[in-house]
Design a protein around this motif. Structure first.
Motif, PDB file in Angstrom:
ATOM      1  N   ALA A  16      11.855 163.626  28.108  1.00 19.10           N
ATOM      2  CA  ALA A  16      13.169 164.035  27.596  1.00 19.10           C
ATOM      3  C   ALA A  16      13.801 162.948  26.729  1.00 19.10           C
ATOM      4  CB  ALA A  16      14.091 164.379  28.762  1.00 19.10           C
ATOM      5  N   ARG A  17      14.262 163.337  25.537  1.00 24.08           N
ATOM      6  CA  ARG A  17      14.937 162.397  24.646  1.00 24.08           C
ATOM      7  C   ARG A  17      16.400 162.220  25.032  1.00 24.08           C
ATOM      8  NH1 ARG A  17      12.607 163.812  18.561  1.00 24.08           N
ATOM      9  NH2 ARG A  17      10.386 163.433  19.048  1.00 24.08           N
ATOM     10  N   SER A  18      16.901 163.129  25.837  1.00 24.62           N
ATOM     11  CA  SER A  18      18.314 163.062  26.233  1.00 24.62           C
ATOM     12  C   SER A  18      18.570 162.028  27.324  1.00 24.62           C
ATOM     13  CB  SER A  18      18.775 164.442  26.719  1.00 24.62           C
ATOM     14  OG  SER A  18      17.987 164.875  27.822  1.00 24.62           O
ATOM     15  N   ILE A  19      17.510 161.443  27.850  1.00 25.27           N
ATOM     16  CA  ILE A  19      17.636 160.418  28.898  1.00 25.27           C
ATOM     17  C   ILE A  19      17.109 159.104  28.341  1.00 25.27           C
ATOM     18  CG2 ILE A  19      17.015 159.759  31.246  1.00 25.27           C
ATOM     19  CD1 ILE A  19      16.527 162.688  31.855  1.00 25.27           C
ATOM     20  N   GLY A  20      17.906 158.058  28.430  1.00 21.91           N
ATOM     21  CA  GLY A  20      17.528 156.760  27.878  1.00 21.91           C
ATOM     22  C   GLY A  20      16.371 156.115  28.621  1.00 21.91           C
ATOM     23  N   ARG A  21      15.708 155.187  27.933  1.00 20.22           N
ATOM     24  CA  ARG A  21      14.527 154.529  28.494  1.00 20.22           C
ATOM     25  C   ARG A  21      14.861 153.765  29.768  1.00 20.22           C
ATOM     26  NH1 ARG A  21      11.995 149.481  27.625  1.00 20.22           N
ATOM     27  NH2 ARG A  21       9.730 149.541  27.926  1.00 20.22           N
ATOM     28  N   GLU A  22      15.983 153.054  29.777  1.00 18.57           N
ATOM     29  CA  GLU A  22      16.339 152.273  30.965  1.00 18.57           C
ATOM     30  C   GLU A  22      16.714 153.170  32.129  1.00 18.57           C
ATOM     31  OE1 GLU A  22      15.863 149.087  31.517  1.00 18.57           O
ATOM     32  OE2 GLU A  22      14.895 149.156  29.541  1.00 18.57           O
ATOM     33  N   GLU A  23      17.386 154.289  31.833  1.00 21.49           N
ATOM     34  CA  GLU A  23      17.719 155.226  32.901  1.00 21.49           C
ATOM     35  C   GLU A  23      16.443 155.820  33.489  1.00 21.49           C
ATOM     36  OE1 GLU A  23      20.427 159.237  33.807  1.00 21.49           O
ATOM     37  OE2 GLU A  23      20.299 158.434  31.763  1.00 21.49           O
ATOM     38  N   LYS A  24      15.482 156.111  32.614  1.00 19.61           N
ATOM     39  CA  LYS A  24      14.196 156.629  33.089  1.00 19.61           C
ATOM     40  C   LYS A  24      13.489 155.580  33.946  1.00 19.61           C
ATOM     41  CE  LYS A  24      13.170 159.623  29.113  1.00 19.61           C
ATOM     42  NZ  LYS A  24      12.263 159.807  27.959  1.00 19.61           N
ATOM     43  N   ALA A  50       1.533 156.782  36.583  1.00 20.87           N
ATOM     44  CA  ALA A  50       1.152 156.986  35.185  1.00 20.87           C
ATOM     45  C   ALA A  50       2.373 156.928  34.266  1.00 20.87           C
ATOM     46  CB  ALA A  50       0.436 158.327  35.037  1.00 20.87           C
ATOM     47  N   ILE A  51       3.475 157.507  34.694  1.00 19.73           N
ATOM     48  CA  ILE A  51       4.692 157.499  33.885  1.00 19.73           C
ATOM     49  C   ILE A  51       5.239 156.083  33.744  1.00 19.73           C
ATOM     50  CG2 ILE A  51       7.113 158.223  33.854  1.00 19.73           C
ATOM     51  CD1 ILE A  51       6.129 160.876  35.166  1.00 19.73           C
ATOM     52  N   LEU A  52       5.268 155.328  34.840  1.00 21.97           N
ATOM     53  CA  LEU A  52       5.765 153.959  34.782  1.00 21.97           C
ATOM     54  C   LEU A  52       4.904 153.084  33.882  1.00 21.97           C
ATOM     55  CD1 LEU A  52       6.949 153.362  38.439  1.00 21.97           C
ATOM     56  CD2 LEU A  52       8.340 153.117  36.377  1.00 21.97           C
ATOM     57  N   ASP A  56       6.403 151.066  30.772  1.00 19.00           N
ATOM     58  CA  ASP A  56       6.290 149.602  30.720  1.00 19.00           C
ATOM     59  C   ASP A  56       5.409 149.120  29.570  1.00 19.00           C
ATOM     60  OD1 ASP A  56       7.944 149.362  32.898  1.00 19.00           O
ATOM     61  OD2 ASP A  56       6.313 149.275  34.360  1.00 19.00           O
ATOM     62  N   ARG A  57       4.495 149.989  29.132  1.00 23.57           N
ATOM     63  CA  ARG A  57       3.588 149.587  28.057  1.00 23.57           C
ATOM     64  C   ARG A  57       4.179 149.813  26.677  1.00 23.57           C
ATOM     65  NH1 ARG A  57      -2.078 152.422  28.887  1.00 23.57           N
ATOM     66  NH2 ARG A  57      -2.299 151.633  26.784  1.00 23.57           N
ATOM     67  N   ALA A  58       5.333 150.443  26.605  1.00 24.49           N
ATOM     68  CA  ALA A  58       5.913 150.792  25.304  1.00 24.49           C
ATOM     69  C   ALA A  58       5.931 149.578  24.379  1.00 24.49           C
ATOM     70  CB  ALA A  58       7.326 151.337  25.490  1.00 24.49           C
ATOM     71  N   GLY A 105      -0.756 146.295  27.214  1.00 24.48           N
ATOM     72  CA  GLY A 105      -0.760 146.510  28.663  1.00 24.48           C
ATOM     73  C   GLY A 105      -2.149 146.561  29.246  1.00 24.48           C
ATOM     74  N   PRO A 106      -2.281 147.009  30.521  1.00 23.81           N
ATOM     75  CA  PRO A 106      -3.586 147.123  31.170  1.00 23.81           C
ATOM     76  C   PRO A 106      -4.510 148.017  30.359  1.00 23.81           C
ATOM     77  CG  PRO A 106      -1.825 147.380  32.762  1.00 23.81           C
ATOM     78  CD  PRO A 106      -1.185 147.369  31.416  1.00 23.81           C
ATOM     79  N   GLY A 107      -5.713 147.630  30.215  1.00 23.70           N
ATOM     80  CA  GLY A 107      -6.673 148.395  29.432  1.00 23.70           C
ATOM     81  C   GLY A 107      -7.008 147.666  28.138  1.00 23.70           C
ATOM     82  N   HIS A 108      -6.100 146.766  27.661  1.00 24.66           N
ATOM     83  CA  HIS A 108      -6.395 145.971  26.482  1.00 24.66           C
ATOM     84  C   HIS A 108      -7.389 144.879  26.850  1.00 24.66           C
ATOM     85  CE1 HIS A 108      -5.909 143.603  22.858  1.00 24.66           C
ATOM     86  NE2 HIS A 108      -5.561 142.559  23.590  1.00 24.66           N
ATOM     87  N   ARG A 109      -8.345 144.624  25.961  1.00 24.43           N
ATOM     88  CA  ARG A 109      -9.350 143.599  26.233  1.00 24.43           C
ATOM     89  C   ARG A 109      -9.339 142.534  25.160  1.00 24.43           C
ATOM     90  NH1 ARG A 109     -14.903 146.611  28.062  1.00 24.43           N
ATOM     91  NH2 ARG A 109     -14.026 148.056  29.535  1.00 24.43           N
TER      92      ARG A 109
END
Length: 482
Positions: A120-128, A457-459, A463-465, A469-473
């Motif tokens: 949802a775009r109506s909810i801010g990233r920090e609130e999420k 998965a959502i977190l 956090d990777r935005a 993140g994890p998975g980068h080599r």
């Protein structure tokens, strides 16, 4: 009216070549036995089905209306794994496949609602971020714990393979002794690469011709080098995004066992940690852990300490996982030949003979502990005997099961095989047994971990935005993995 399942339905369950075929046979079995009708009906005395139905309809109504704020408000009331009793163990003992459809539908709707909130775009990233972190804290996380096993570690391979192929392998894995080998194999590779390393044709030593010779310590180290990349715990997490935990026990007195991972020992090298966890006292020498320093060199880690078989003190380290990761749901693959007499599947109703065995073992444990207290002083006068007694007490007093238990079926194996390099035939049998023992538990795992997997998965995405993140080599990690 209930119909007796045909012999062919039972036979198809036993002979199914893969999980898809097993699932089809399980559905057919439930249809003929009347259990599908039980699944389709809401009613049950084991959970508040009326409350769950009302919550499901409310979520569906809000979702259909596109009311994301309403979904957020409803889910802010709390997301709990056993809400209104829907995690009751008896709800997973009836049907061969799954549980009440109401429960499965409710869990699926919660997951869909979480995904809508995340998008949802109506909810801010920090609130999420705040909402999903609180939700994960309240709901908890799941972990797969692989017991000590010796050469029965291939049973764990089958269990892991079944869970991975079904898409329900947890991101938190713990292993002791042989279980640590399997956990390390999985947690040092990206998810898409795991399948190739669980192929039984790659796991056997071609030099084995059926003599089941016990491996020497240097041979064990050489085999680990073939199976596990030379990574630290932190590097492994960066590669796989999974949390590897390895249990080790102290070789010296007055020391405590440790659970090594990217939190407690990020720079420790995994190969030596696994080698230590496999160092059976009296069979293999204790192991000094190694670490990678800032310059990338291998250096001793706590050089005055030596470590041995982790299953001696923490075969199934549930409490430590709870403290470190907030794990409150434990999936246990139990193949430890020493622990099997103490391990019972608490998620199924025990047969009379099993109940008698369980009661007898409980009585024996109580008797042993009482006698250990009585004879503590005399035993201290004979150090070797005292060490053996303390070891026995440590083994017997551990808990060897969790919330979902995948226990290796009882079958006599020659003691000579337990610490031997097995041939292809034995490996194939153990892997097949592990997979077939796991198949009846997969839908239970799927239902009971769906929400925690969605939250995780959502977190990760939040956090990777903007970063890898994890998975980068890094180039160094890519070289180490190869």
């Amino acid at each position: 009216m209930l119909f007796t399942p045909t012999l062919s339905a039972d036979r198809d369950l036993v002979t199914a070549p893969d999980y898809a075929a097993w699932s089809k046979a399980a559905h057919e079995h439930d249809r003929k036995s009347g259990m599908q009708a039980w699944r389709d009906a809401d009613e049950s005395k084991h959970f508040d089905y009326k409350a769950i139905r009302a919550r499901l309809e409310k979520l569906r109504k809000l979702s259909a209306a596109g009311d994301v704020k309403g979904l957020l408000f409803v889910l802010n009331e709390g997301i709990h794994g056993n809400i209104d009793g829907m995690g009751h163990e008896r709800l997973y003992q009836k049907a061969r496949f799954g549980t009440k459809k109401l429960i499965e539908d409710y869990v699926a709707e919660v997951v869909a609602s979480l995904d809508k909130i995340a998008a949802a775009r109506s909810i801010g990233r920090e609130e999420k971020r705040d909402f999903f972190r609180r939700a994960q804290h309240c709901y908890g996380r799941s972990a797969l714990l692989l017991s000590g096993s010796g050469s029965f570690l291939f049973f764990h391979i089958g269990v892991v393979k079944a869970l991975w192929e079904a898409g329900v392998l947890p991101s938190i894995l713990s292993g002791a002794s042989g279980g640590s080998i399997v956990a390390a194999m999985v947690c040092t590779r990206a998810d898409r690469e795991i399948g190739a390393y669980l192929d039984q044709r790659k796991l056997a030593n071609p030099a084995v011709r059926g003599d089941h010779r016990r491996l020497a310590a240097d041979e064990v180290a050489a085999r680990l080098a073939e199976l596990i990349p030379d990574l630290t715990f932190q590097e492994a997490y960066e590669v796989s995004g999974r949390h590897l935990n390895v249990s080790v026990a102290p070789a010296e007195k007055h020391q405590n066992g440790r659970l090594l991972n990217a939190i407690t020992a990020p720079n420790v090298l995994i190969r030596e940690a696994v080698l230590a966890s496999c160092a059976v006292p009296g069979v293999f020498p204790p192991v000094m852990l190694m670490a990678r320093d800032d310059a990338g060199s291998r250096v001793p880690y706590q050089p005055d300490r030596r470590w041995v078989d982790g299953s001696v003190t923490h075969d199934i380290p549930t409490r430590r996982l709870e403290r470190l990761y907030g794990v409150n749901h434990h999936i246990v693959s139990q193949a430890n030949p020493i622990a099997l007499p103490f391990a019972t599947d608490t998620r199924k109703q025990m047969a009379p003979i099993e109940a008698i065995q369980h009661a007898s073992m409980t009585t024996f444990k109580a008797w042993l502990n009482v006698n250990m207290v009585i004879f503590q002083k005399p035993l201290e006068l004979i150090p070797p005997l005292n060490s053996v007694a303390n070891l026995a007490r440590s083994v017997i007093n551990q808990e060897y099961t969790g919330d979902i238990n995948i226990i290796r079926p009882p079958k006599f194996w020659s003691p000579a095989k337990i610490l031997s390099d097995l041939g292809q035939e034995d490996i194939d049998e153990l892997i097949d047994t592990g997979m077939r023992t796991a198949w009846p538990k997969i839908e239970m795992v799927r239902t009971q971990t769906a929400i925690s997997r969605a939250l995780e998965a959502i977190l990760v995405k939040i956090d990777r935005a903007g970063d890898d993140g994890p998975g980068h080599r890094s180039a160094a990690l890519k070289k180490a993995v190869r």
